[in-house]
Write a protein that holds these residues in place. Sequence first.
Motif, mmCIF file in Angstrom:
data_model
loop_
_atom_site.group_PDB
_atom_site.id
_atom_site.type_symbol
_atom_site.label_atom_id
_atom_site.label_comp_id
_atom_site.label_asym_id
_atom_site.label_seq_id
_atom_site.Cartn_x
_atom_site.Cartn_y
_atom_site.Cartn_z
ATOM 1 N N MET A 244 0.858 -1.186 0.000
ATOM 2 C CA MET A 244 0.000 0.000 0.000
ATOM 3 C C MET A 244 0.896 1.239 0.000
ATOM 4 O O MET A 244 1.972 1.262 0.606
ATOM 5 C CB MET A 244 -0.951 0.009 1.208
ATOM 6 C CG MET A 244 -0.312 0.119 2.562
ATOM 7 S SD MET A 244 -1.583 0.219 3.838
ATOM 8 C CE MET A 244 -0.654 -0.244 5.293
ATOM 9 N N THR A 245 0.458 2.252 -0.710
ATOM 10 C CA THR A 245 1.264 3.454 -0.869
ATOM 11 C C THR A 245 1.169 4.330 0.377
ATOM 12 O O THR A 245 0.077 4.693 0.807
ATOM 13 C CB THR A 245 0.795 4.255 -2.096
ATOM 14 O OG1 THR A 245 0.935 3.438 -3.259
ATOM 15 C CG2 THR A 245 1.612 5.521 -2.269
ATOM 16 N N ILE A 246 2.317 4.663 0.936
ATOM 17 C CA ILE A 246 2.326 5.618 2.054
ATOM 18 C C ILE A 246 3.081 6.893 1.680
ATOM 19 O O ILE A 246 3.130 7.836 2.462
ATOM 20 C CB ILE A 246 2.928 5.006 3.338
ATOM 21 C CG1 ILE A 246 4.408 4.669 3.161
ATOM 22 C CG2 ILE A 246 2.141 3.774 3.772
ATOM 23 C CD1 ILE A 246 5.105 4.320 4.464
ATOM 24 N N ASP A 247 3.659 6.912 0.474
ATOM 25 C CA ASP A 247 4.328 8.113 -0.028
ATOM 26 C C ASP A 247 4.088 8.177 -1.536
ATOM 27 O O ASP A 247 4.683 7.420 -2.307
ATOM 28 C CB ASP A 247 5.822 8.055 0.278
ATOM 29 C CG ASP A 247 6.558 9.342 -0.154
ATOM 30 O OD1 ASP A 247 5.943 10.182 -0.834
ATOM 31 O OD2 ASP A 247 7.741 9.481 0.197
ATOM 32 N N SER A 257 5.076 -0.491 -8.264
ATOM 33 C CA SER A 257 4.438 0.722 -7.757
ATOM 34 C C SER A 257 5.489 1.628 -7.110
ATOM 35 O O SER A 257 6.690 1.351 -7.171
ATOM 36 C CB SER A 257 3.345 0.358 -6.758
ATOM 37 O OG SER A 257 2.590 1.501 -6.401
ATOM 38 N N GLU A 258 5.033 2.706 -6.490
ATOM 39 C CA GLU A 258 5.946 3.657 -5.865
ATOM 40 C C GLU A 258 5.488 3.957 -4.442
ATOM 41 O O GLU A 258 4.291 4.006 -4.160
ATOM 42 C CB GLU A 258 5.996 4.958 -6.675
ATOM 43 C CG GLU A 258 6.571 4.781 -8.079
ATOM 44 C CD GLU A 258 6.460 6.042 -8.917
ATOM 45 O OE1 GLU A 258 5.689 6.942 -8.520
ATOM 46 O OE2 GLU A 258 7.130 6.127 -9.966
ATOM 47 N N LEU A 263 8.989 -0.376 1.714
ATOM 48 C CA LEU A 263 10.221 0.363 1.417
ATOM 49 C C LEU A 263 10.701 1.182 2.608
ATOM 50 O O LEU A 263 11.859 1.599 2.646
ATOM 51 C CB LEU A 263 10.000 1.294 0.220
ATOM 52 C CG LEU A 263 9.699 0.637 -1.127
ATOM 53 C CD1 LEU A 263 9.453 1.705 -2.178
ATOM 54 C CD2 LEU A 263 10.833 -0.288 -1.551
ATOM 55 N N TYR A 264 9.822 1.391 3.595
ATOM 56 C CA TYR A 264 10.128 2.289 4.708
ATOM 57 C C TYR A 264 10.153 1.590 6.065
ATOM 58 O O TYR A 264 10.617 2.187 7.041
ATOM 59 C CB TYR A 264 9.094 3.428 4.760
ATOM 60 C CG TYR A 264 9.034 4.220 3.488
ATOM 61 C CD1 TYR A 264 9.818 5.346 3.301
ATOM 62 C CD2 TYR A 264 8.202 3.819 2.437
ATOM 63 C CE1 TYR A 264 9.774 6.076 2.115
ATOM 64 C CE2 TYR A 264 8.157 4.530 1.254
ATOM 65 C CZ TYR A 264 8.943 5.647 1.097
ATOM 66 O OH TYR A 264 8.902 6.351 -0.084
ATOM 67 N N ILE A 309 12.338 3.236 11.666
ATOM 68 C CA ILE A 309 11.621 2.057 11.156
ATOM 69 C C ILE A 309 10.287 1.892 11.884
ATOM 70 O O ILE A 309 9.249 1.643 11.276
ATOM 71 C CB ILE A 309 12.485 0.786 11.342
ATOM 72 C CG1 ILE A 309 13.705 0.807 10.427
ATOM 73 C CG2 ILE A 309 11.647 -0.474 11.120
ATOM 74 C CD1 ILE A 309 13.451 0.476 8.993
ATOM 75 N N SER A 310 10.322 2.032 13.212
ATOM 76 C CA SER A 310 9.117 1.805 14.015
ATOM 77 C C SER A 310 8.029 2.815 13.691
ATOM 78 O O SER A 310 6.838 2.479 13.667
ATOM 79 C CB SER A 310 9.460 1.843 15.506
ATOM 80 O OG SER A 310 9.857 3.146 15.894
ATOM 81 N N LYS A 311 8.398 4.059 13.423
ATOM 82 C CA LYS A 311 7.396 5.085 13.115
ATOM 83 C C LYS A 311 6.724 4.818 11.768
ATOM 84 O O LYS A 311 5.521 4.998 11.616
ATOM 85 C CB LYS A 311 8.042 6.462 13.155
ATOM 86 C CG LYS A 311 8.402 6.904 14.571
ATOM 87 C CD LYS A 311 9.001 8.291 14.617
ATOM 88 C CE LYS A 311 9.287 8.717 16.062
ATOM 89 N NZ LYS A 311 9.894 10.064 16.148
ATOM 90 N N TYR A 312 7.518 4.376 10.789
ATOM 91 C CA TYR A 312 6.921 4.012 9.502
ATOM 92 C C TYR A 312 6.086 2.740 9.625
ATOM 93 O O TYR A 312 5.058 2.592 8.954
ATOM 94 C CB TYR A 312 7.998 3.844 8.443
ATOM 95 C CG TYR A 312 8.423 5.139 7.803
ATOM 96 C CD1 TYR A 312 7.566 5.826 6.939
ATOM 97 C CD2 TYR A 312 9.673 5.696 8.066
ATOM 98 C CE1 TYR A 312 7.940 7.017 6.355
ATOM 99 C CE2 TYR A 312 10.062 6.895 7.484
ATOM 100 C CZ TYR A 312 9.192 7.550 6.623
ATOM 101 O OH TYR A 312 9.562 8.740 6.041
ATOM 102 N N LEU A 313 6.537 1.819 10.469
ATOM 103 C CA LEU A 313 5.748 0.606 10.705
ATOM 104 C C LEU A 313 4.389 0.976 11.282
ATOM 105 O O LEU A 313 3.353 0.407 10.910
ATOM 106 C CB LEU A 313 6.516 -0.316 11.657
ATOM 107 C CG LEU A 313 6.018 -1.748 11.829
ATOM 108 C CD1 LEU A 313 5.967 -2.473 10.503
ATOM 109 C CD2 LEU A 313 6.918 -2.499 12.806
#
Length: 400
Positions: A244-247, A257-258, A263-264, A309-313
Motif C-alpha cells: 500500500m502506498t504511504i508516499d 508501484s511507488e 520500502l520504509y 523504522i518503528s514510526k513508519y511501521l
Amino acid sequence: MKINRTWNQYVVKQENKSLVFNTIRQDSPISRADIAQQVGLNKSTVSSLVSELINEELIGEVGPGESSGGRRPVMLFFNNTAGYSIGIDLGVNYILGVLTDLQGNILEQEQSTFDNLTYEEILVHLKEIIQKLITLAAKSPYGVIGIGVAVPGIVNKEEKILLAPNLNWRNISLKEELENRFNIPVIIENEANAGAYGEVQFGIGKENKDIVYVSVGVGIGVGLILNNQLYKGNHGFSGEMGHMTIDAHGAKCSCGSEGCWELYASEKALLQLAKKNNIYTTDPYNLLDHMIQLAKNNDVVALETFNEISKYLAIGINNIINSFNPEQVIIGNRMSAARQWIEKPLLDSINNQSLWFSQKDLKVDFSSLHTHSNALGMAAFSAEKFLKGSSSGNEEMNIK
C-alpha cells in the motif's frame, strides 16, 4: 429414495466420526463414556467409531482412568506420531524447514541462507532441505503426510505463485514441482497467512478471533484472521498491504508501484538506512543481527534507525487498525527480534494516530513464535488437511 437414504447415512456417519475424533484430539485422555456425553451420541455408536479410529492408528488406548463408581474406564488418546508434517518458510534470503508431529511439536529443523539466487537455484536448496527432513522422520503408520511451503508473494486459490516481487518470481508452479519430486501432498500459501495461522494455533493469538498478523522481513505481508477464519479475499490475494502506498512520490518498489510501505518499514528499509549511515556487513542476511548488536551497545545511529523504522511501521499498522478494528495486532517474522527498540515508539505512534474508538480493547503484541510462525503455520495446514480427510473417511462412497 434408497440412494438418498444410503448417501445420507454415509454422510452422517462420517460427520459423527469427525466429531468423535476431534473430541479425542482436544480432550485426550478421555473415555468412551465421556465422549458420548460430550457429543450427544449413544455409547454403541461411539464405540464403533472409536474402533475404526484405533484400526486406522489415529488414536490409541491407555489407562485405565479414574473410576466414578464402577469399573475404571479405558482412556483414549490422540496418536500425534501417526504421521509427520513438514513446514517450510521460504524467505527472500533464507529457507527454514521444520518437521513436526501432528500436534505441531517441532522434532527437527533445517535452515539455509542465500543471497540473490534464481528460482532454479533456490529450488535446489528447497528440495535438499525437504529431503533431509523426510529422512529424519521416524517410522510411523502414515509417514510424512504433507509439505507446506510459505512464500513471500501472491498465491491464488489454485496455489500458483503469481508474483513474488522480492524474489523476482512470476507464474511459478511450485506445488506441482514438489509433488512430482516427492509424491507427497503439497500446500503453497502466502507467508503472512501462514504466520497468522501459526500464531493462532500455537502462539500468542490463541485467545482472539479478529487478528491482524504483520510479517516484517525483507518485505511486509499481512495475514487476516476475521471472526476466527483466515480471510483470503475473492481470489486469494488479500493481505498484500506491504504494497500500500504511504508516499505518493516515494521510491520505486519491486512490485512496480511507488512509495510502498515495505520500502520504509522492513529489512529492506533497514539496509538502505544502514548504507546511508555508512554501516556495512558482508552478509545482508545478518544485517538485522548486526544492528541489534549495535543497539545493545547504545550505538546512536542504530537506535535512531530502529526508531525511524518503528514510526513508519506504525503508519501502516494504523491504516490497518482503522480499516479492520481488530482485537489484536501481532508483529512477527525477523524484525520482531528488535522488539526492545521498536516497541515503545511504535506503540506511541499508534496511540497518537489511530482513531480513539479503534484502540478500545486493542492489543498490540509481538510474535511468541518469533521466526517460526510461518513454518509452523504451514506444518499445521498440512496436518489439518490430512486429519480432516482421515477422520471423515477416505474411502469412495459406492451408491447402489
